[in-house]
Write an enzyme that holds these catalytic residues in place. Sequence first.
Site, PDB file in Angstrom:
ATOM      1  N   ASP A 177      14.468 -34.694  -6.470  1.00  0.00           N
ATOM      2  CA  ASP A 177      15.819 -34.641  -7.026  1.00  0.00           C
ATOM      3  C   ASP A 177      16.407 -33.260  -6.739  1.00  0.00           C
ATOM      4  O   ASP A 177      15.816 -32.248  -7.084  1.00  0.00           O
ATOM      5  CB  ASP A 177      15.739 -34.888  -8.536  1.00  0.00           C
ATOM      6  N   ARG A 186      11.377 -26.779 -13.495  1.00  0.00           N
ATOM      7  CA  ARG A 186      12.692 -26.350 -13.020  1.00  0.00           C
ATOM      8  C   ARG A 186      12.765 -24.834 -13.218  1.00  0.00           C
ATOM      9  O   ARG A 186      13.131 -24.347 -14.290  1.00  0.00           O
ATOM     10  CB  ARG A 186      13.807 -27.081 -13.770  1.00  0.00           C
ATOM     11  N   GLN A 238       9.884 -35.969 -19.664  1.00  0.00           N
ATOM     12  CA  GLN A 238      10.748 -37.076 -20.067  1.00  0.00           C
ATOM     13  C   GLN A 238      10.142 -38.409 -19.658  1.00  0.00           C
ATOM     14  O   GLN A 238       9.246 -38.474 -18.829  1.00  0.00           O
ATOM     15  CB  GLN A 238      12.147 -36.912 -19.466  1.00  0.00           C
ATOM     16  N   ASP A 262      25.986 -39.572 -19.908  1.00  0.00           N
ATOM     17  CA  ASP A 262      25.010 -38.873 -20.741  1.00  0.00           C
ATOM     18  C   ASP A 262      25.111 -39.346 -22.187  1.00  0.00           C
ATOM     19  O   ASP A 262      26.219 -39.541 -22.706  1.00  0.00           O
ATOM     20  CB  ASP A 262      25.269 -37.361 -20.728  1.00  0.00           C
TER      21      ASP A 262
END
Length: 335
Positions: free
Chosen positions: A56, A110, A125, A236
């Site tokens: 991603d 990240r 997640q 979201d």
Amino acid sequence: MALILPKGYDPVLSVRETQEAIKYIRDTFQKEFGKEMNLERVSAPLFVSKSSGLNDNLNGVERPVSFDILGIPNEEYEVVQSLAKWKRMALGEYNFAPGEGLYTNMNAIRRDEELDNLHSCYVDQWDWEKVIRKEDRNIKTLEDTVKTIFKVIKHMEHEVWYKYPQAVKHLPDDIFFITSEELRQMYPDKTPKERENLITKEHGCVFVEKIGGALGDGKPHDGRAPDYDDWELNGDILFWFENLDSALEISSMGIRVDEAAMESQLKTANAEDRKNLPFHKSLLAGELPYTIGGGIGQSRLCMLLLNKAHVGEVQSSVWPVDMIEACKKNKMILL
């Protein structure tokens, strides 16, 4: 967002009680979620080859953690930043049918993430993805799925209440839907984050739709990679979180790009060079299933349900020393 130290903060649960509650929430939620959404649990990679195009790219500026492997020369590997593309490929390879899907525990690094109450360089997640028919690529499918996810989260509030009534946060009864352009028109002089805070504080829980494309003022509400979500069919899920006086994003999700949306969004993002990557070639050739999917933050869900003020209270990560000390003085014990 700078570090927030809520006045009079009381974590209620001890560190050991919190650890117990984390396990309970994670175990219970994934069973309920998988059952309600018709998803099977699968194993997923911690890293992928750079040449696959499966990682991603997030907003396109974040640097993935990369390394080589002694036994596989001339190839670079990257720790995943999310599994948005990998899941869709897996659904095709594992022969999932429309209405069937998968979920997995996704762990990512990240390295460029801002470190504060809500953000960590370690991301955990439930990444999920479900096969849909082409004719189901519409707002109704998206909103129905959002309502199902909200229902499972709301049910978790009751489950946690039975075991930890003194600690549970009470959630709103409904979720409110609004597009990012409608939100911009409501608050034209505010930043996107300020708009999210205002609308979420008013309604308690909100799904902000259509994120990634330019709004009426020529700017996107927020960045989105051009090669997984369809910017017209995503959004979201946000909950109002009094401890931090801000909206708390629990999930980013959407119906995934078809061939036309991929072409258009790659062009808009000036990323047409990605068409030569294996994943993108397969998608543009019509070889991948149409899907809907997203991620639900595990630590953030625990933080929400247990009313914690820092994500480090519900996950083990790394933080600046001064942040650890400041939190400790405020009864926020970072794991």
